[in-house]
Design an enzyme around this catalytic site. Structure first.
Site, short mmCIF file in Angstrom:
data_model
loop_
_atom_site.label_atom_id
_atom_site.label_comp_id
_atom_site.label_asym_id
_atom_site.label_seq_id
_atom_site.Cartn_x
_atom_site.Cartn_y
_atom_site.Cartn_z
N LEU A 33 0.82 -1.22 0.00
CA LEU A 33 0.00 0.00 0.00
C LEU A 33 0.85 1.27 0.00
CD1 LEU A 33 -2.74 -1.03 2.61
CD2 LEU A 33 -2.78 -1.30 0.11
N HIS A 37 -3.41 4.13 -2.68
CA HIS A 37 -4.41 3.20 -2.12
C HIS A 37 -5.20 3.86 -0.99
CE1 HIS A 37 -1.29 0.16 -3.57
NE2 HIS A 37 -2.38 -0.23 -4.18
N GLN A 61 -3.90 -12.91 -12.58
CA GLN A 61 -3.70 -11.77 -13.46
C GLN A 61 -2.24 -11.54 -13.86
OE1 GLN A 61 -5.43 -9.06 -10.41
NE2 GLN A 61 -3.92 -7.58 -11.12
N GLN A 153 -8.30 -1.30 -16.41
CA GLN A 153 -8.92 -2.14 -15.36
C GLN A 153 -10.30 -1.59 -15.00
OE1 GLN A 153 -6.85 -3.84 -11.73
NE2 GLN A 153 -7.68 -1.97 -10.85
#
Lengths: 283, 283
Positions: A33, A37, A61, A153
């Site tokens: 993080l 984030h 992924q 995304q």
């Protein structure tokens, strides 16, 4: 802050909250993080009573030659950061529980997942769409927050959410940048000092192109050439793509840019072989 | 009984019920309802407060040369039958709303959808898994009831539900049969009188094989031969496959049958070219 590491416990937590009338906003992450984030978490806290952040380095992924093994993992640090940012629950399931033996169901995002980053990373958005759907089913959020840096995304998830009639509001939060403009990313830690310095050109190139476009330049080719020449100047970064596309469908504009346009780039550094992406919306 | 024809209205209905503490049991169908469907509804009414039956001839699960156009459709008859069977809500969305322009997200069921019927119907179980996931997201059921006749469909849905962490209990209800044993199916209406008579051999063959297996015969080859010779006797039916597989994974037993076994067949009539499937569980 609650730390939950099993799917069953997460389902129970979510179910109890729903019965009590609370809505969950989910922030899906792969951990490592950073302030980007935490800004997503702040957005989550604005839209729902309860914020859940998932930390899961999703094997589905990553391609076979990608950085799954070396992707930074530090649950203790993530836990402290999430808690300090007011997160209500950190969900960190194991890969063995997320993808047990015999696992075989995947969400195919279609052509929107095969272009741009998808062209260089076959199967990447299938893995993303699959894990996000799983996380939605486990946490049952009313909303989910994704970062604008990962523009494709977000487009894929929005498309899949609409197509599959998911009862989840998909929210995009702005990209956070370092002082020199570099988009925050967990992968920035891979960069050598020289690469880190050059990497500021990526953001510079995007904002130059945005400014040119908004000033009247609409040739896709000229805009792309401008971006590329700015990014590769200095020699430590190679282009994967620079593209100018519709922000929702991600379809490329053939000759002349329309408005609004998503200007997106992916590049790779030559020393640490780090893949970096960034984008701006123009017009 | 409520008739709902839009996705938004169905989501509102489901959401209001959930807020009121009621659980929904869903029976997904393609309409052309018969007593088999109504038995699924009866099961749904046992397990939840509210029963929802969907009627949707799903284009995504038909191949280009299959019977999508001629598949029987009669919403008024379906409505009367569902209501008489105590259905609380009939959900009959349009194909245009279920698959709007630009639709591109599909659920890939993996290898379990590529064998048996999937081998002859490429993409069929992708279409099935996709529409079922959509119907689940729209109706938010606590349980869903599927007929045992479509054994592979049930296995695919159970696998997808587990893999994708769906909060839905998948229930299988027994196959209903006509007096001569023919499994009830909306496609039986296609049969010529001669084919209809021969079609009773399908069930006969399956129960013969079950009886042989349970009496000690475990050679997959001999059991398959027995099934095939019984079904094709009479000449109006050709085999697509006869297979003996694990009931959960659908993996074929190579030489000797283990217990329990799913004995499954697909065949096609020679006059009306109707595809018929049936199965029994043995052992």
């Amino acid at each position: 802050m609650k730390l939950i590491e099993s799917i069953t416990a997460m389902k129970e937590y979510s179910s109890a909250l729903k019965k009590g009338g609370s809505g969950i906003a989910l922030v899906p992450t792969m951990g490592a993080l950073h302030a980007g984030h935490l800004s997503l978490l702040a957005r989550a806290r604005e839209v729902c009573d309860v914020s859940v952040m998932s930390v899961f380095v999703n094997p589905a992924q990553f391609g076979p030659t990608e950085d799954f093994a070396k992707y930074p993992r530090d649950l203790e640090s993530d836990r402290a950061l999430a808690e300090s940012a007011g997160c209500d629950c950190l969900f960190a399931p194991s890969a063995a529980e997320m993808y047990p033996d015999g696992y075989c169901t995947y969400v195919d995002a279609g052509p929107i997942g095969d272009i741009l980053c998808g062209a260089a990373r076959p199967g990447h958005f299938r893995g993303v769409a699959t894990v996000v759907l799983k996380l939605f089913n486990i946490t049952a959020p009313a909303a989910a927050v994704f970062g604008a840096k990962d523009a494709q995304q977000t487009a894929v998830i929005k498309r899949a959410a609409a197509d599959l009639n998911l009862p989840v509001r998909i929210i995009t939060a702005p990209t956070l940048r370092d002082a020199d403009g570099l988009a925050m990313s967990s992968r920035n830690t891979y960069l050598t000092p020289g690469e880190r310095k050059q990497a500021a050109n990526i953001c510079k190139a995007l904002f130059e192109a945005k400014s040119l476009f908004e000033g009247g330049e609409c040739s896709v080719e000229r805009l792309k050439n401008t971006i590329t020449s700015t990014i590769i100047r200095g020699g430590l970064i190679e282009m994967e793509y620079a593209d100018i596309v519709d922000p929702v469908s991600l379809r490329p504009f053939p000759a002349n840019t329309e408005s609004p346009a998503l200007i997106a780039v992916a590049c790779r550094t030559t020393e640490s072989k780090t893949r970096l992406i960034d984008n701006v919306v123009a017009g």
